[in-house]
Every structure is written in C-alpha cells, then in structure tokens.
Motif scaffolding. Structure first.
Motif, PDB file in Angstrom:
ATOM      1  N   GLN A 193      -1.940 -81.438 -16.443  1.00 35.44           N
ATOM      2  CA  GLN A 193      -0.634 -81.994 -16.453  1.00 35.44           C
ATOM      3  C   GLN A 193       0.448 -80.537 -16.146  1.00 35.44           C
ATOM      4  O   GLN A 193       1.353 -80.822 -15.490  1.00 35.44           O
TER       5      GLN A 193
ATOM      6  N   ASN B 166       0.068 -79.447 -12.405  1.00 39.16           N
ATOM      7  CA  ASN B 166       0.759 -80.401 -11.610  1.00 39.16           C
ATOM      8  C   ASN B 166       2.190 -80.132 -11.836  1.00 39.16           C
ATOM      9  O   ASN B 166       3.135 -80.224 -10.641  1.00 39.16           O
ATOM     10  N   LYS B 167       2.998 -79.901 -12.928  1.00 41.87           N
ATOM     11  CA  LYS B 167       4.453 -79.560 -13.157  1.00 41.87           C
ATOM     12  C   LYS B 167       4.710 -78.298 -12.875  1.00 41.87           C
ATOM     13  O   LYS B 167       5.547 -77.979 -11.902  1.00 41.87           O
TER      14      LYS B 167
ATOM     15  N   ARG C 226       4.793 -81.855  -9.237  1.00 42.94           N
ATOM     16  CA  ARG C 226       4.643 -83.029  -8.909  1.00 42.94           C
ATOM     17  C   ARG C 226       4.468 -84.068 -10.278  1.00 42.94           C
ATOM     18  O   ARG C 226       4.549 -83.442 -11.398  1.00 42.94           O
TER      19      ARG C 226
ATOM     20  N   ASN D 247      -0.440 -87.720 -12.498  1.00 40.38           N
ATOM     21  CA  ASN D 247      -1.455 -87.834 -11.508  1.00 40.38           C
ATOM     22  C   ASN D 247      -2.777 -86.703 -11.663  1.00 40.38           C
ATOM     23  O   ASN D 247      -2.841 -85.920 -11.403  1.00 40.38           O
TER      24      ASN D 247
ATOM     25  N   ILE E 199      -6.439 -79.889  -7.200  1.00 44.33           N
ATOM     26  CA  ILE E 199      -5.516 -78.855  -7.891  1.00 44.33           C
ATOM     27  C   ILE E 199      -5.713 -77.506  -7.403  1.00 44.33           C
ATOM     28  O   ILE E 199      -5.259 -76.420  -7.653  1.00 44.33           O
TER      29      ILE E 199
END
Length: 292
Positions: free
Chosen positions: A273, A276-277, A282, A286, A291
């Motif tokens: 997470q 992603n951030k 994003r 997801n 990655i």
C-alpha cells in the motif's frame, strides 16, 4: 510479479527509508545477511504468495543462499517479530496520522481441522497461548485456532492487530484498544454491541463506538448508510489476506512461528500500500499489481 529479486529490491528500498539496521541482542557481530534484508525477503515472499520456506529457498539466487541458511533465516525471522511490528506501525502512521474514522472486526484463523483438535500439539509450546474452539457467526463456522482482531482506517490501512484464542468474544478486544487509538469514531458490527463498553470508551479516550442496533432494541435506528458502506473495506482486506497472502494456510508448529507468519503477511500488505501511494501514486488497495 514473478521477478523475485526485482520485487525484493523494491521492498528493501522502502524499508531502508523508514527503518534503521539493528542487531539482535544475542548477535556479537554483523551477519552477512542483515536484519532489514531478511525482513525484506520475508515480505517479498508473502507478496508473491510464496508461502513455503522450502519453495522460497529453491527460487533464491546463489548470492543470497551463500549468506544465510534456511533454518537460520526462520529463527532470525521469529526473533525479529517486534522489529517487524515497528516497521508496520511506521508505515501505517504515514496514512493514519490524522485519521478520524476507523473500522474494527475479527476473522477466524484455523491451526488445524476441528476433528484433530484433541490430539493436536500445534501452538501448545506455552500454556498462555493455547488455541481453542470457537464459532464464527458471519460464516456459520466452528473452528479450532485463533481469532485475528484488527482495526483499520476507512482507506484500508491496518492500524492495530492482535491475536486471541477462538473462544474469546470480540468485545473484549475493545478493552485493549484504548491504549492504541483515541479521539476517533470506531465503526463496528453487531458483535461489538455493549452500552457499558461504549460509554467507557467515550469517557476514557473519546472513542465514539458506532454499531448497528438490533431491530428489537428500544428506539431502534438504522445505522447511517455511509458507515455501512465504509465497513465493507475491512471485509475486502480480509479477502485479500486470504486470497493473495493465504493467511488461513498454516505451516507453523509453534505460537511464535504462527504469530510471525500472520504479522508478516499483514506487514507485506501494508508495505505494498505504501509503494502504491508514495512511489506510483495509484490506488493503495490494488494489491495484485507490479511494484517494479
């Protein structure tokens, strides 16, 4: 997702940003394979759904195999469980520092089938951590093992996690939560209904516990739609833990091993997470995504 080393280097890059190298108390000299590298490899294996140590070490390159053996890796990973939780909390604080709404729920974790419970010796190394028989009302399931209690933000980032024997009622977890969060609204299901504990949480740490009322209660009011909708977020997280991270598959024989496996899976999810951030900007939830 199948590129183990590339995923490992990405996760290790994140760990080096948020945590420092450390030595275990019994270590007199720096090991060839550092603690952060070991934690990074463990999180990578969970992200890639490699749930067996034997399978993981089959896929590792010679450069890593020359630094650490499988048995040493397993022992050191268990000894690093407190450091692993510190890493998880540091990552979670990047998301939840100013959060005002949280969701609380629990899920069953079996250690073996119910028919084997009487002769099972799994996780019985200490009397205080014996597994027990319990019942999950939402799934209509009787099982033998533990109950995972969690608190997450409405965005889907775990703030607090704990384990208890399966027979412990959900509501007892709220007594421990007062030392971990405060000044917020806590959204729960009907399993957490208790006017006494609700009042105690509000008076001691300003936690407003919001649970749906039963239809036969006096002055029945339906829980606001926004709360019912947001509570589904924690159910989605449980599904991700069961699907990609296989949290219900148990290979551990001791409680320390079981606890380490569960915490490692949750930390891996939180780390993805974060990537992603803050790296790809994003949707943080997801999880089945590249990655690299």
């Amino acid at each position: 997702m199948n590129n183990l080393i590339a995923n490992y280097e990405r996760i290790l890059e994140v760990l080096r940003k948020i945590s420092k190298e450390q030595l275990l108390t019994y270590q007199r000299r720096t090991p060839k394979f550092s603690d952060l590298e070991l934690v990074g490899l463990s999180l990578t294996s969970e992200f890639m759904s490699i749930d067996s140590l034997m399978d993981l070490f089959r896929q590792l390159p010679e450069a890593i195999l020359a630094k650490i053996e499988r048995s040493v890796y397993n022992k050191r990973r268990r000894n690093l469980v407190n450091h692993l939780d510190e890493i998880r909390l540091k990552i979670a604080s990047k998301f939840n520092e100013f959060e005002e709404y949280f969701i609380v729920d629990s899920m069953p974790l079996e250690v073996c089938k119910l028919s084997r419970s009487l002769r099972s010796k799994i996780c019985k190394d200490y009397s205080y951590c014996y597994p027990d028989k319990g019942y999950c009302a939402s799934q209509g399931l009787s099982y033998y093992g533990y109950k995972l209690h969690t608190v997450c933000s409405v965005n889907g980032v775990f703030q607090s996690v704990d384990l208890s024997p399966a027979s412990v009622h959900d509501i007892h977890y709220l007594k421990d939560i007062k030392t971990q969060i405060s000044n917020c609204t806590l959204i729960a299901d009907k399993g957490y209904l208790s006017s006494k504990i609700q009042l105690n949480l509000f008076e001691t740490c300003n936690i407003r516990l919001n649970t749906p009322m039963r239809k036969n209660q006096t002055n029945f009011k339906k829980q606001p739609y926004i709360f019912r909708k947001k509570r589904k977020r924690i159910e989605t997280l449980f599904s991700q833990l069961c699907d990609q991270f296989m949290i219900r598959r148990n290979y551990a024989k001791s409680f320390s091993g079981f606890k380490t496996r569960v915490l490692c899976k949750i930390t891996a999810l939180t780390t993805i997470q974060y990537i992603n951030k803050f790296i790809f900007n994003r949707n943080i939830n997801n999880i089945k995504i590249s990655i690299i």
